[in-house]
Design an enzyme around this catalytic site. Structure first.
Site, PDB file in Angstrom:
ATOM      1  N   HIS A   1       0.869  -1.181   0.000  1.00 34.89           N
ATOM      2  CA  HIS A   1       0.000   0.000   0.000  1.00 34.89           C
ATOM      3  C   HIS A   1       0.901   1.224   0.000  1.00 34.89           C
ATOM      4  O   HIS A   1       2.132   1.099  -0.047  1.00 34.89           O
ATOM      5  CB  HIS A   1      -0.971  -0.005   1.183  1.00 34.89           C
ATOM      6  CG  HIS A   1      -0.341   0.073   2.530  1.00 34.89           C
ATOM      7  ND1 HIS A   1       0.496  -0.906   3.032  1.00 34.89           N
ATOM      8  CD2 HIS A   1      -0.414   1.016   3.516  1.00 34.89           C
ATOM      9  CE1 HIS A   1       0.886  -0.576   4.251  1.00 34.89           C
ATOM     10  NE2 HIS A   1       0.365   0.576   4.561  1.00 34.89           N
TER      11      HIS A   1
ATOM     12  N   HIS B   1       1.228   3.959   2.188  1.00 32.55           N
ATOM     13  CA  HIS B   1       1.631   4.717   3.366  1.00 32.55           C
ATOM     14  C   HIS B   1       3.141   4.923   3.356  1.00 32.55           C
ATOM     15  O   HIS B   1       3.901   4.054   2.929  1.00 32.55           O
ATOM     16  CB  HIS B   1       1.191   4.004   4.639  1.00 32.55           C
ATOM     17  CG  HIS B   1      -0.241   4.257   4.994  1.00 32.55           C
ATOM     18  ND1 HIS B   1      -0.922   3.533   5.948  1.00 32.55           N
ATOM     19  CD2 HIS B   1      -1.138   5.181   4.531  1.00 32.55           C
ATOM     20  CE1 HIS B   1      -2.161   3.984   6.055  1.00 32.55           C
ATOM     21  NE2 HIS B   1      -2.317   4.975   5.205  1.00 32.55           N
TER      22      HIS B   1
ATOM     23  N   ASP C   1       5.495   4.820   5.509  1.00 28.68           N
ATOM     24  CA  ASP C   1       6.419   3.892   6.173  1.00 28.68           C
ATOM     25  C   ASP C   1       6.602   2.596   5.394  1.00 28.68           C
ATOM     26  O   ASP C   1       7.395   1.740   5.792  1.00 28.68           O
ATOM     27  CB  ASP C   1       5.975   3.608   7.614  1.00 28.68           C
ATOM     28  CG  ASP C   1       4.588   3.016   7.716  1.00 28.68           C
ATOM     29  OD1 ASP C   1       3.712   3.379   6.906  1.00 28.68           O
ATOM     30  OD2 ASP C   1       4.350   2.202   8.632  1.00 28.68           O
ATOM     31  N   HIS C   2       5.923   2.464   4.254  1.00 32.73           N
ATOM     32  CA  HIS C   2       6.083   1.284   3.401  1.00 32.73           C
ATOM     33  C   HIS C   2       6.659   1.635   2.024  1.00 32.73           C
ATOM     34  O   HIS C   2       7.144   0.733   1.337  1.00 32.73           O
ATOM     35  CB  HIS C   2       4.742   0.567   3.227  1.00 32.73           C
ATOM     36  CG  HIS C   2       4.284  -0.104   4.479  1.00 32.73           C
ATOM     37  ND1 HIS C   2       4.368  -1.466   4.684  1.00 32.73           N
ATOM     38  CD2 HIS C   2       3.758   0.407   5.619  1.00 32.73           C
ATOM     39  CE1 HIS C   2       3.896  -1.767   5.881  1.00 32.73           C
ATOM     40  NE2 HIS C   2       3.523  -0.641   6.475  1.00 32.73           N
TER      41      HIS C   2
END
Length: 265
Positions: free
Chosen positions: A68, A70, A72-73
């Site tokens: 996804h 976000h 932090d990814h």
């Protein structure tokens, strides 16, 4: 350690952190070798430096898989593509395939608009594939990749990767799902988020009892707990809480450099 010395099929944790910055771990990023494939699942902040610390051949990635969007990814993606363009001793010619949920191409186009054309044109072909959950796709290097919709964001998915007698599962970020465990059934390693304790878990993340339910249905050879918020991880024995919630299989906490052979049961 050189790539030639590693088992043909394995997971190496490059990043296992959350949105909270920590000095000893990058955010979500998982390197999987399966046959001829070299795959990075997510690319959170700090991941590119972690790949270098672990001496992983990041310049030879065959596939990049996103769960996804976000930060932090995916926060290290511009740095990874910038390194592809300017950080390799010899120019790369081999194509890279980026697999992701609906909207992946649009997301990368926006990154290119913000950072520069190198995001989609790093000097070699970049193929972008928006994947529909439930429709398995075959990687050029052989393994079978399949997405499963998860309750986290509008686009978020979990991933399963299968080769000859070997399998890997990655939950991404997800809330409770009765379908996620059966989707992951029998993988060699299941990397599953366990963000918070049961008392504080939100509807879009997992906790020990929720992880135990997923893992009891999946029955992986090894359950790897990741994306654990630091205050929870430092205060509790998280694998023990998962066991107390009803899962009796082998379980460990993710850490940078953790290596797991991907042999199915």
């Amino acid at each position: 350690m050189t790539a030639a010395r590693r088992p043909a099929d394995e997971l190496i944790v490059a990043g296992c952190g959350t949105v909270v910055p920590e000095g000893d771990r990058a955010a979500s990023s998982y390197w999987v070798s399966m046959g001829r494939a070299r795959i990075l699942f997510d690319c959170g902040p700090g991941a590119v430096q972690a790949l270098a610390r672990l001496e992983l051949p990041w310049g030879g990635l065959t596939d990049l898989v996103l769960s996804h969007f976000h930060a932090d990814h995916v926060g290290a993606l511009p740095g990874l593509f910038f390194a592809f363009r300017y950080g390799l001793e010899e120019p790369r010619l081999r194509p890279l395939t980026v697999w992701g949920p609906a909207g992946t191409r649009r997301f990368l186009e926006r990154l290119a608009g913000a950072y520069g054309d190198f995001v989609l044109d790093p000097g070699f072909p970049v193929r972008v594939e928006d994947v529909t959950p439930g429709e398995p796709r075959t990687l050029d290097a052989g393994p079978l990749l399949e997405a499963h919709k998860t309750p986290h964001t509008e686009e978020s998915v979990a991933w399963r990767l299968d080769g000859a007698g070997t399998g890997f599962g990655y939950s991404g970020d997800t809330g409770p799902s009765t379908e996620l465990g059966p989707f992951m059934r029998g993988v060699g390693a299941l990397v599953c988020e366990c963000s918070l304790d049961d008392a504080h878990a939100s509807d879009n993340h997992l906790s020990p009892s929720r992880v135990a339910a997923v893992a009891s249905a999946a029955r992986p050879r090894l359950l790897v707990l990741t994306h654990v918020y630091p205050h929870f991880r430092k205060a509790c024995d998280v694998p023990r809480l998962v066991a107390q919630a009803g899962y009796s299989g082998d379980t460990c906490l993710a850490k940078e450099g953790l290596r797991v052979a991907l042999t199915n049961r």
